[in-house]
Design a protein around this motif. Sequence first.
Motif, PDB file in Angstrom:
ATOM      1  N   ALA A 117       0.829  -1.201   0.000  1.00 18.83           N
ATOM      2  CA  ALA A 117       0.000   0.000   0.000  1.00 18.83           C
ATOM      3  C   ALA A 117       0.872   1.262   0.000  1.00 18.83           C
ATOM      4  O   ALA A 117       1.997   1.255   0.489  1.00 18.83           O
ATOM      5  CB  ALA A 117      -0.919   0.004   1.220  1.00 18.83           C
ATOM      6  N   SER A 118       0.353   2.330  -0.572  1.00 15.64           N
ATOM      7  CA  SER A 118       1.058   3.607  -0.552  1.00 15.64           C
ATOM      8  C   SER A 118       0.904   4.250   0.825  1.00 15.64           C
ATOM      9  O   SER A 118      -0.158   4.155   1.443  1.00 15.64           O
ATOM     10  CB  SER A 118       0.481   4.552  -1.613  1.00 15.64           C
ATOM     11  N   VAL A 119       1.964   4.906   1.299  1.00 16.39           N
ATOM     12  CA  VAL A 119       1.945   5.510   2.634  1.00 16.39           C
ATOM     13  C   VAL A 119       2.212   7.011   2.534  1.00 16.39           C
ATOM     14  O   VAL A 119       3.214   7.440   1.967  1.00 16.39           O
ATOM     15  CB  VAL A 119       2.992   4.862   3.558  1.00 16.39           C
ATOM     16  N   VAL A 120       1.291   7.792   3.093  1.00 14.38           N
ATOM     17  CA  VAL A 120       1.398   9.249   3.134  1.00 14.38           C
ATOM     18  C   VAL A 120       1.431   9.668   4.597  1.00 14.38           C
ATOM     19  O   VAL A 120       0.775   9.052   5.439  1.00 14.38           O
ATOM     20  CB  VAL A 120       0.187   9.910   2.432  1.00 14.38           C
ATOM     21  N   ILE A 121       2.192  10.697   4.921  1.00 15.94           N
ATOM     22  CA  ILE A 121       2.164  11.231   6.284  1.00 15.94           C
ATOM     23  C   ILE A 121       1.966  12.741   6.249  1.00 15.94           C
ATOM     24  O   ILE A 121       2.527  13.434   5.388  1.00 15.94           O
ATOM     25  CB  ILE A 121       3.451  10.886   7.075  1.00 15.94           C
ATOM     26  N   ALA A 127       7.594   7.035   4.998  1.00 13.89           N
ATOM     27  CA  ALA A 127       6.461   7.337   4.121  1.00 13.89           C
ATOM     28  C   ALA A 127       6.908   7.519   2.675  1.00 13.89           C
ATOM     29  O   ALA A 127       8.049   7.901   2.394  1.00 13.89           O
ATOM     30  CB  ALA A 127       5.745   8.591   4.607  1.00 13.89           C
ATOM     31  N   ASP A 128       5.989   7.243   1.767  1.00 19.48           N
ATOM     32  CA  ASP A 128       6.264   7.462   0.344  1.00 19.48           C
ATOM     33  C   ASP A 128       6.132   8.947  -0.001  1.00 19.48           C
ATOM     34  O   ASP A 128       6.871   9.458  -0.840  1.00 19.48           O
ATOM     35  CB  ASP A 128       5.282   6.652  -0.516  1.00 19.48           C
ATOM     36  N   ILE A 129       5.186   9.619   0.639  1.00 22.45           N
ATOM     37  CA  ILE A 129       4.967  11.046   0.399  1.00 22.45           C
ATOM     38  C   ILE A 129       4.761  11.749   1.734  1.00 22.45           C
ATOM     39  O   ILE A 129       4.027  11.260   2.591  1.00 22.45           O
ATOM     40  CB  ILE A 129       3.730  11.293  -0.491  1.00 22.45           C
ATOM     41  N   VAL A 130       5.404  12.904   1.903  1.00 26.81           N
ATOM     42  CA  VAL A 130       5.245  13.713   3.113  1.00 26.81           C
ATOM     43  C   VAL A 130       4.545  15.015   2.758  1.00 26.81           C
ATOM     44  O   VAL A 130       4.958  15.727   1.841  1.00 26.81           O
ATOM     45  CB  VAL A 130       6.606  14.040   3.757  1.00 26.81           C
ATOM     46  N   LEU A 131       3.459  15.316   3.469  1.00 27.72           N
ATOM     47  CA  LEU A 131       2.817  16.620   3.377  1.00 27.72           C
ATOM     48  C   LEU A 131       3.194  17.373   4.652  1.00 27.72           C
ATOM     49  O   LEU A 131       2.732  17.047   5.739  1.00 27.72           O
ATOM     50  CB  LEU A 131       1.295  16.479   3.260  1.00 27.72           C
TER      51      LEU A 131
END
Length: 298
Positions: A212-216, A229-233
């Motif tokens: 699964a894709s992981v965003v934080i 995480a794959d993407i950080v906001l």
Amino acid sequence: MRPGFTNDASVTERILATYDGLPNSERLIADYVLAHPNAIAKMSAKEIALSSGSSAASMSRFVKSLGFSGFAELSFALERDGTASTPVEDSESIFSRANLDEIIDFVLAVKMEELAATARYLKTSKLSEVVELIRNARLTIFAGVGNSISTAQNAAFKITQTGYRATACSTSDGSSLVALTLSEEDVLVLISTTGYSKRLVNVVENAHKVGASVVIITDKEDSELGRLADIVLKTSTHDRLLTRNLRFSQNPINFVIELITVLLYHSSTDAEELARIFDENMFFDKDLSKTGDSDATS
């Protein structure tokens, strides 16, 4: 430039972003700078070090910790910040008085800058990529610990209203179990201001196992969770300008979530119809006349 800082990141933003990782000698300087934003712009490095109860060597390291090449660059940034729309009075002076109107104005200024700083980070982030991930996901799960759990549940509710499947568990153990049921088509969104939580690390590892894709959403993109995480906001939380040790603000995270919600709403063919059905259910639940105004957010 320190990773994660935009070129126009204020001195305050840099201090708040690095504070938890600073040694005690540098935290003394950080505390002094945050408490006396006006005075320090006119002080030398030696004066700041002495006034904060630290040392010249610690001051030098502090400057480098903030991503500046030297004190001259820090001084320039302080001068630039002085012309920006930031709180104009020292926090210690504000809260030592009993003038509620002034306190309200000060807190409002801090909160507005908190959101403005977060918006600056989002403009250079992969926000659009996160929206596309959620749009194409079979399921999005939101996970957090502490007071972030309720924020995660609120996020899942908002996303569901736009026509996309989302959920959030009431415990980190539950999130870990649900993460194992995800697939490569699913998304895990972590909510953690500090980016540090052993319980959430387990959730991420389970999500990675199934692809699964992981965003934080976090202040600390260089934290353990940020690196996993794959993407950080990135967000910018300014609690420390108001309280020394109490961490309470969810405003920046909620701003990100609501921005994602709006973007999803306008890209969904079902959102308008779902909103109408939701309104009808709220009327029924409250036993209100359908000719009146609804309050779907209460």
